[in-house]
Design a protein around this motif. Structure first.
Motif, PDB file in Angstrom:
ATOM      1  N   TYR A  42       2.880   6.550  -0.262  1.00 50.64           N
ATOM      2  CA  TYR A  42       2.925   7.068   1.105  1.00 50.64           C
ATOM      3  C   TYR A  42       4.344   6.983   1.656  1.00 50.64           C
ATOM      4  O   TYR A  42       5.124   6.105   1.276  1.00 50.64           O
ATOM      5  N   ALA A  43       4.650   7.870   2.575  1.00 49.23           N
ATOM      6  CA  ALA A  43       5.956   7.853   3.227  1.00 49.23           C
ATOM      7  C   ALA A  43       5.991   6.699   4.238  1.00 49.23           C
ATOM      8  O   ALA A  43       4.945   6.267   4.748  1.00 49.23           O
ATOM      9  N   PRO A  44       7.191   6.181   4.537  1.00 46.39           N
ATOM     10  CA  PRO A  44       7.300   5.042   5.460  1.00 46.39           C
ATOM     11  C   PRO A  44       6.600   5.246   6.793  1.00 46.39           C
ATOM     12  O   PRO A  44       6.048   4.318   7.359  1.00 46.39           O
ATOM     13  N   GLY A  45       6.595   6.467   7.341  1.00 47.62           N
ATOM     14  CA  GLY A  45       5.998   6.694   8.654  1.00 47.62           C
ATOM     15  C   GLY A  45       4.530   7.067   8.629  1.00 47.62           C
ATOM     16  O   GLY A  45       3.927   7.282   9.688  1.00 47.62           O
ATOM     17  N   ASP A  46       3.921   7.135   7.447  1.00 48.49           N
ATOM     18  CA  ASP A  46       2.512   7.524   7.359  1.00 48.49           C
ATOM     19  C   ASP A  46       1.602   6.485   8.013  1.00 48.49           C
ATOM     20  O   ASP A  46       1.836   5.281   7.909  1.00 48.49           O
ATOM     21  N   ASP A  47       0.567   6.977   8.673  1.00 42.69           N
ATOM     22  CA  ASP A  47      -0.421   6.112   9.327  1.00 42.69           C
ATOM     23  C   ASP A  47      -1.434   5.655   8.287  1.00 42.69           C
ATOM     24  O   ASP A  47      -2.435   6.329   8.031  1.00 42.69           O
TER      25      ASP A  47
ATOM     26  N   ALA B   8       0.829  -1.204   0.000  1.00 41.08           N
ATOM     27  CA  ALA B   8       0.000   0.000   0.000  1.00 41.08           C
ATOM     28  C   ALA B   8       0.868   1.260   0.000  1.00 41.08           C
ATOM     29  O   ALA B   8       0.603   2.216  -0.744  1.00 41.08           O
ATOM     30  N   HIS B   9       1.903   1.272   0.825  1.00 37.28           N
ATOM     31  CA  HIS B   9       2.801   2.431   0.861  1.00 37.28           C
ATOM     32  C   HIS B   9       3.469   2.637  -0.502  1.00 37.28           C
ATOM     33  O   HIS B   9       3.579   3.771  -0.986  1.00 37.28           O
ATOM     34  N   ARG B  10       3.911   1.527  -1.119  1.00 30.74           N
ATOM     35  CA  ARG B  10       4.652   1.649  -2.373  1.00 30.74           C
ATOM     36  C   ARG B  10       3.733   2.055  -3.536  1.00 30.74           C
ATOM     37  O   ARG B  10       4.060   2.932  -4.337  1.00 30.74           O
ATOM     38  N   LEU B  11       2.579   1.403  -3.625  1.00 31.10           N
ATOM     39  CA  LEU B  11       1.689   1.671  -4.754  1.00 31.10           C
ATOM     40  C   LEU B  11       1.132   3.087  -4.724  1.00 31.10           C
ATOM     41  O   LEU B  11       1.073   3.768  -5.759  1.00 31.10           O
ATOM     42  N   PHE B  12       0.735   3.544  -3.534  1.00 29.50           N
ATOM     43  CA  PHE B  12       0.052   4.833  -3.452  1.00 29.50           C
ATOM     44  C   PHE B  12       0.966   5.984  -3.019  1.00 29.50           C
ATOM     45  O   PHE B  12       0.510   7.104  -2.808  1.00 29.50           O
TER      46      PHE B  12
ATOM     47  N   GLY C 260      -8.464  13.270   6.005  1.00 30.14           N
ATOM     48  CA  GLY C 260      -7.340  13.204   5.076  1.00 30.14           C
ATOM     49  C   GLY C 260      -6.296  12.167   5.423  1.00 30.14           C
ATOM     50  O   GLY C 260      -5.171  12.214   4.918  1.00 30.14           O
ATOM     51  N   LYS C 261      -6.654  11.209   6.268  1.00 36.35           N
ATOM     52  CA  LYS C 261      -5.709  10.154   6.645  1.00 36.35           C
ATOM     53  C   LYS C 261      -5.716   9.049   5.584  1.00 36.35           C
ATOM     54  O   LYS C 261      -6.774   8.650   5.104  1.00 36.35           O
ATOM     55  N   PRO C 262      -4.536   8.540   5.209  1.00 36.90           N
ATOM     56  CA  PRO C 262      -4.462   7.507   4.174  1.00 36.90           C
ATOM     57  C   PRO C 262      -5.297   6.278   4.545  1.00 36.90           C
ATOM     58  O   PRO C 262      -5.090   5.671   5.600  1.00 36.90           O
ATOM     59  N   THR C 263      -6.229   5.913   3.668  1.00 36.08           N
ATOM     60  CA  THR C 263      -7.145   4.811   3.945  1.00 36.08           C
ATOM     61  C   THR C 263      -7.298   3.947   2.694  1.00 36.08           C
ATOM     62  O   THR C 263      -7.658   4.447   1.629  1.00 36.08           O
ATOM     63  N   ILE C 264      -7.025   2.669   2.855  1.00 33.30           N
ATOM     64  CA  ILE C 264      -7.101   1.712   1.749  1.00 33.30           C
ATOM     65  C   ILE C 264      -8.080   0.604   2.125  1.00 33.30           C
ATOM     66  O   ILE C 264      -8.038   0.075   3.243  1.00 33.30           O
ATOM     67  N   VAL C 265      -8.952   0.241   1.215  1.00 30.11           N
ATOM     68  CA  VAL C 265      -9.787  -0.946   1.392  1.00 30.11           C
ATOM     69  C   VAL C 265      -9.386  -1.952   0.318  1.00 30.11           C
ATOM     70  O   VAL C 265      -8.840  -1.573  -0.725  1.00 30.11           O
ATOM     71  N   TYR C 266      -9.644  -3.224   0.587  1.00 28.35           N
ATOM     72  CA  TYR C 266      -9.276  -4.199  -0.436  1.00 28.35           C
ATOM     73  C   TYR C 266     -10.287  -5.334  -0.514  1.00 28.35           C
ATOM     74  O   TYR C 266     -10.914  -5.730   0.469  1.00 28.35           O
ATOM     75  N   PHE C 267     -10.448  -5.822  -1.744  1.00 27.86           N
ATOM     76  CA  PHE C 267     -11.245  -7.006  -2.050  1.00 27.86           C
ATOM     77  C   PHE C 267     -10.299  -8.176  -2.291  1.00 27.86           C
ATOM     78  O   PHE C 267      -9.215  -8.014  -2.850  1.00 27.86           O
ATOM     79  N   GLN C 268     -10.741  -9.354  -1.879  1.00 26.18           N
ATOM     80  CA  GLN C 268      -9.981 -10.579  -2.121  1.00 26.18           C
ATOM     81  C   GLN C 268     -10.980 -11.721  -2.212  1.00 26.18           C
ATOM     82  O   GLN C 268     -12.133 -11.587  -1.780  1.00 26.18           O
TER      83      GLN C 268
END
Length: 335
Positions: free
Chosen positions: A46-51, A40-44, A76-84
């Protein structure tokens, strides 16, 4: 729910690459929380320390969880949802009259704040997992372990250790060629989807044993180290890029006496693209086979030898053996 014949099968130890390695057989085992966070950090970006919060979509059936997510997004906090597959079902790209249907192992979606506290959909990222299937059947080994669990209560571990044949009955080597052939086209296709403007990219996660087994299929390419600690697999002459559209996560199991199951750790993070993988698979590897003395040169000899079983005249002529003679001194007669 896993099928009965493979229930409980997670990892198989094999020497198929020349050294003993753990081959992950269960794709669900690779849904590792630290790996998902790294993805998630790499794709979008985000910095390593981001919540960063990563939530499986079915969790949002709980009203409180959905409200908490809306609050995070509005702040504005980084939020990812995922389907699997087992978590909300796979997301698929539908077929057209000129393209096939494909489903993604896991699809990550970035949620962004909209108007009046609404949530909007940002970019999506594709997370693919490729483990290994094996020739033979898991059924006999699973049955042996299930029987031992009932018959050797209290001493199961010691019993299995003293009867290692229980673990291998019916199980043959990894199906390496089939796994690569089955995966290659999907990799190319999904890496290209990941390069689209609406996508944050595509990640393929594979065990180290699988990566090692694919080296012959890729022409054993050299990886280029990148300043950020990752690696690049690019075509010769191309400059490495900081943010390639596709990544290969090569992971390994970390042996532990206290953690069960053994934790996974990233061994290599490789930035690449569909063109590079196609080049190494379809250009470099065949060129190696065509080199003088390579496998293609030996192919004709192999065909001839196999046919000579039925057509003896095709057998290569035997070389005449040199006749050794004794030197004869003057006055001696050679018998």
């Amino acid at each position: 729910m896993k099928q009965k014949n493979s229930k409980g099968v997670c990892t198989i130890s094999s020497t198929s690459n020349g050294e003993r390695q753990d081959w992950l057989a269960c794709p669900f085992r690779a849904l590792d929380v630290p790996m998902l966070h790294d993805a998630a950090h790499r794709l979008f970006g985000y910095a390593p320390g981001d919540d960063v919060s990563i939530v499986a979509v079915p969790v949002l059936e709980q009203p409180q969880a959905a409200d908490d997510l809306r609050k995070r997004v509005s702040e504005g906090k980084p939020t990812i949802v995922y389907f699997q597959n087992k978590l909300g079902g796979e997301i698929s790209i539908s077929s057209t009259d000129r393209s096939p249907e494909f489903s993604f192992d896991a699809t990550m979606i970035e949620l962004l704040p909209g108007d009046a506290g609404a949530v909007t959909v940002g970019q999506y990222g594709i997370f693919e997992i490729q483990t290994m299937d094996f020739h033979g059947t898991y059924a006999k080994a699973v049955r042996n372990l299930d029987n031992a669990r009932h018959m050797h209560k209290g001493e199961f571990g010691a019993s299995v250790e003293s009867h290692p044949q229980w673990l291998s009955e019916g199980v043959e080597g990894p199906n390496i060629a089939n796994a690569f052939k089955r995966t290659f086209y999907q990799m190319m296709f999904k890496f290209q989807i990941g390069a689209h403007d609406t996508s944050a990219g595509c990640i393929l996660a594979i065990p180290r044993a699988v990566w090692d087994s694919w080296q012959r299929h890729l022409g054993r390419p050299d990886l280029v180290p990148h300043p950020d600690g990752t690696w690049r697999l690019m075509q010769e002459g191309n400059d490495p890029v900081d943010n390639p559209p596709a990544w290969i996560y090569v992971f390994d199991t970390e042996l532990s006496a206290t953690n069960t199951p053994n934790p996974l750790r990233l061994w290599r993070v490789i930035g690449t693209d569909a063109a590079a993988l196609s080049h190494y698979t379809l250009d470099v590897a065949p060129e190696a086979a065509l080199e003088a003395g390579g496998s293609v040169d030996r192919l004709r000899d192999s065909i001839t030898l196999r046919l000579s079983k039925y057509l003896p005249e095709l057998r290569p002529a035997r070389k005449a053996r040199a006749v050794r003679t004794k030197s004869v001194s003057p006055g001696q007669t050679m018998l």
